[in-house]
Design an enzyme around this catalytic site. Structure first.
Site, PDB file in Angstrom:
ATOM      1  N   PHE A 195       0.885  -1.175   0.000  1.00 25.83           N
ATOM      2  CA  PHE A 195       0.000   0.000   0.000  1.00 25.83           C
ATOM      3  C   PHE A 195       0.915   1.215   0.000  1.00 25.83           C
ATOM      4  O   PHE A 195       1.663   1.435   0.965  1.00 25.83           O
ATOM      5  CB  PHE A 195      -0.847  -0.066   1.274  1.00 25.83           C
ATOM      6  CG  PHE A 195      -1.799   1.071   1.504  1.00 25.83           C
ATOM      7  CD1 PHE A 195      -3.050   1.094   0.898  1.00 25.83           C
ATOM      8  CD2 PHE A 195      -1.472   2.112   2.381  1.00 25.83           C
ATOM      9  CE1 PHE A 195      -3.954   2.118   1.155  1.00 25.83           C
ATOM     10  CE2 PHE A 195      -2.370   3.137   2.642  1.00 25.83           C
ATOM     11  CZ  PHE A 195      -3.608   3.141   2.028  1.00 25.83           C
ATOM     12  N   GLU A 443      -0.398   3.485  10.249  1.00 27.38           N
ATOM     13  CA  GLU A 443      -1.845   3.367   9.932  1.00 27.38           C
ATOM     14  C   GLU A 443      -2.659   4.517  10.520  1.00 27.38           C
ATOM     15  O   GLU A 443      -3.774   4.333  11.002  1.00 27.38           O
ATOM     16  CB  GLU A 443      -2.403   2.027  10.407  1.00 27.38           C
ATOM     17  CG  GLU A 443      -2.329   0.969   9.334  1.00 27.38           C
ATOM     18  CD  GLU A 443      -3.495   0.004   9.345  1.00 27.38           C
ATOM     19  OE1 GLU A 443      -4.205  -0.094  10.343  1.00 27.38           O
ATOM     20  OE2 GLU A 443      -3.702  -0.652   8.309  1.00 27.38           O
TER      21      GLU A 443
END
Ligand code: MYA
Length: 632
Positions: A195, A443
């Site tokens: 990602f 995150e």
């Protein structure tokens, strides 16, 4: 005592007048030194929407229990059976094959371990079976990552970066061709995924990425240029979800602006290179690297989720993955606590086993409570997601914040209980603590997620308040009286309704007090909106306290729900869970009170201003101002 209808009417009228006065009063100006994108530019008066999220409704002072009661019994018999078939081999693999200490020393995962993970299906746990994945739902996935988190968080990141965020976008937003083309390769672990969002100048401010992709003259490709940093699996991922700015023309105004677009990028497209693996404090065997894109031709059919939709794609991928972190960290806490108990029940000092001392008992009880909250949040959220809820972003953010802080405290305390033994590498807890540190950072940092919770909730409440303001101006009597009556009840504190009536009678007091805390929270939110107007969006000292109170209230509701289920079903651990829930809620209620008081206390507000000044002076000075007391 204002119990009669007549008194209530008078009070309602007074409150309407008071609200009208407050709503039309000039809000305090925002602080001057705001950054390039002041929060005050954000919309506070968003159109109110309905939400089934408990946390979102909390900002209105209302209790929506649809997502929190009863505590979910999430799996069907078939789903449980499938899960059982996977739990045992996964546990066995991590206990007997994966060597966490070796992975850490070598800063890599041996190929034999990777192959073992492939055979377990560990790279495609949630990918649908028609694309060669295992097809687990969120709850089943949570249970397996809990095992991974209990043994080796670093391997967890290798797996999580691949499927929780690396190719999750393809599952969530991919069209049929994209799914068919990519999912079988990544779900089987034949190719690894990453990602790719973060850039040197764009961390928390994810929208400000500079990587850019422009359409080729023949319109067949986007040509991507830019670079990404700290990409998990970035050194070897073949398939990447990459975010880049693309020029987008507004069909109405004709104006062209850069907007983020998500792309599926294959390393084999050409022009993709990676830096060396980063040297890190923890999660060492998880590869972290820079990735560079030099005129990478991406076929237009590899746009994911639509041109210009990339920011929402990124946020949704992150929202969808966060509960997994809570699940994994719940496993970590279980292991750390077990190590602490093993030591505490074997170690004798001053003639007694150390678990007989209050100091150790308090630590152990707190570890159990932190674990209970985290685990309860993880499965409540996963189950709501499995039921098809799309209103879970605040709960998911809270679970990530709570779990990462709880796991840090639990493991730190486990090391403390083990004393010198805990500090020794051979014991293993030292590695766990190093691995854990990043969870409060990546995150979405916990700081940003706290602000996200507070700001999103305030925007929601601001929309409702705005609606009331409109009603007041247009004289919509129904809305005004309805609201005024609600406010009147809340203000004089005689609301008799216990909005958490589902709580088991043994925990009724905690349920009632938490229900009151919801009302108190709503009153505080409203008074902040009235006092500061849009300026509240820049008041981070206050926003952090609002977020902390929201987290504590949500944690109470989650544990009350789970303990109620345990008591209703009379499961063997019911009375233990009841004790955990009671103490947790009592202490959380005190913290909620402190935080809600802090945002309106003159002395606290003055402390915040002073702290802001202290920090400014330090930064102007480039370091601490005070000299060594020796003067040398
Ligand atoms: S990956 C990198 C992680 N990076 C981040 O998380 C970035 C953090 N930043 C942000 O999230 C955003 O930039 C923030 C908003 C929140 C700061 N859901 O004006 P805005 C909407 C839905 O507020 P900004 C990594 O670390 C918003 O409503 N919507 O935006 C790897 C608005 O919509 P509208 C959202 O101020 C780790 C619009 O967007 C959300 O620019 C590896 C603009 O909003 C949201 N959350 O910034 C981990 N946020 O326009 C491995 C905003 O309609 C996994 N919006 O009003 C490990 C898994 C566990 C282990 C597993 C073991 C197997």
């Amino acid at each position: 005592m204002l119990r009669s209808g007549r008194n209530l009417q008078i009070l309602s009228k007074n409150l309407v007048r008071e609200n009208l006065r407050l709503l039309s009063s000039t809000p305090q100006p925002a602080p001057k030194d705001v950054t390039k994108k002041p929060a005050t530019e954000k919309k506070l008066d968003k159109k109110p929407v309905k939400s089934s999220s408990f946390v979102m409704n909390l900002f209105l002072g209302s209790t929506n229990t649809s997502q929190v009661f009863p505590y979910p019994d999430a799996l069907t018999a078939d789903q449980k059976e499938t899960l059982q078939l996977l739990v045992d081999p996964t546990h066995k693999f991590f206990a007997e094959v994966n060597d966490a200490a070796l992975n850490d020393r070598e800063a890599s995962v041996p190929e034999a371990t990777t192959q073992g993970l492939r055979e377990l299906g560990a790279f495609g746990l949630q990918a649908p079976t028609e694309y060669d994945g295992v097809g687990l739902n969120n709850t089943q996935y949570a249970r397996l990552v809990e095992i991974v988190g209990g043994f080796d968080l670093a391997v967890g990141i290798f797996l999580g970066a691949h499927q929780s965020i690396g190719f999750k976008g393809i599952t969530l937003f991919g069209n049929e061709e994209q799914k068919k083309k990519y999912l079988p390769r990544v779900a089987t672990g034949e190719a690894f995924a990453a990602f790719c969002l973060t850039e040197p100048s764009s961390g928390s401010d994810a929208n400000s990425i500079r990587s850019r992709a422009v359409l080729s003259p023949d319109g067949k490709h986007f040509i991507l240029n830019g670079s990404k940093i700290w990409i998990s699996n970035g050194g070897f991922a073949e398939i990447m979800t990459v975010f880049a700015q693309t020029p987008v023309t507004d069909p109405v105004t004709g104006e062209t602006k850069d907007k983020v677009t998500a792309f599926i990028v294959e390393r084999s497209f050409g022009g993709v290179t990676s830096g060396p693996p980063e040297k890190k404090m923890g999660i060492k065997c998880s590869n972290t690297a820079e990735v560079y894109y030099d005129n990478v031709p991406i076929p237009v059919e590899n746009v994911l989720g639509g041109v210009g939709q990339g920011f929402k794609v990124a946020m949704n991928i992150l929202n969808n993955g966060r509960f997994g972190m809570a699940a994994a960290l719940s496993g970590t806490m279980k292991s750390s606590t077990k190590a602490a108990i093993q030591h505490a029940t074997a170690r004798v000092q001053f003639g007694r086993r150390i678990d007989s001392y209050g100091t150790i008992q308090e630590k152990l009880a707190r570890m159990a409570m932190l674990h209970y909250v985290t685990e309860s949040m993880a499965y409540m959220i996963s189950s709501n997601m499995d039921k098809g809820s799309t209103d879970f972003q605040l709960e998911a953010a809270i679970s990530k914040v709570f779990a990462s802080e709880a796991a840090w405290t639990v493991t730190d305390e486990a090391i403390q209980i083990l004393g010198g033994n805990g500090f020794m590498t051979a014991n293993g807890l030292e590695k766990v603590l190093r691995d854990l540190r990043i969870f409060r950072i990546f995150e979405g940092t916990n700081d940003i997620l706290r602000l996200f919770v507070a700001l999103t909730g305030l925007q929601f409440a601001g929309g409702h308040l705005r609606q009331l303001q409109k009603a007041l101006k247009s004289g919509n009597v129904g809305v005004i009286l309805g609201e005024a009556a609600k406010r009147a009840k809340r203000t004089v504190g005689f609301s008799q309704t216990n909005s958490l009536a589902e709580v088991h009678p043994k925990l009724a007091l905690q349920g009632q007090l938490t229900s009151k805390a919801v009302e108190g929270f709503g009153i505080t939110v409203e008074s902040l909106l009235v006092k500061y107007g849009k300026g509240i969006l820049d008041e981070q000292f206050l926003l952090n306290r609002v977020a902390s109170a929201a987290i504590d209230i949500y944690s109470n509701v989650v544990v009350l729900s789970r303990a109620t289920r345990a008591l209703n079903m009379n499961i063997p651990s019911a009375s233990h869970e009841e004790m955990i829930a009671r103490v947790w809620c009592n202490e959380a209620l005190d913290r909620i009170q402190l935080n809600l008081t802090a945002v309106k206390s003159q002395s606290q507000l003055s402390n915040f201003t002073t702290m802001s000044q202290i920090a400014k002076e330090m930064c102007e000075n480039g370091g601490l101002i005070q000299q060594n007391p020796l003067g040398i």
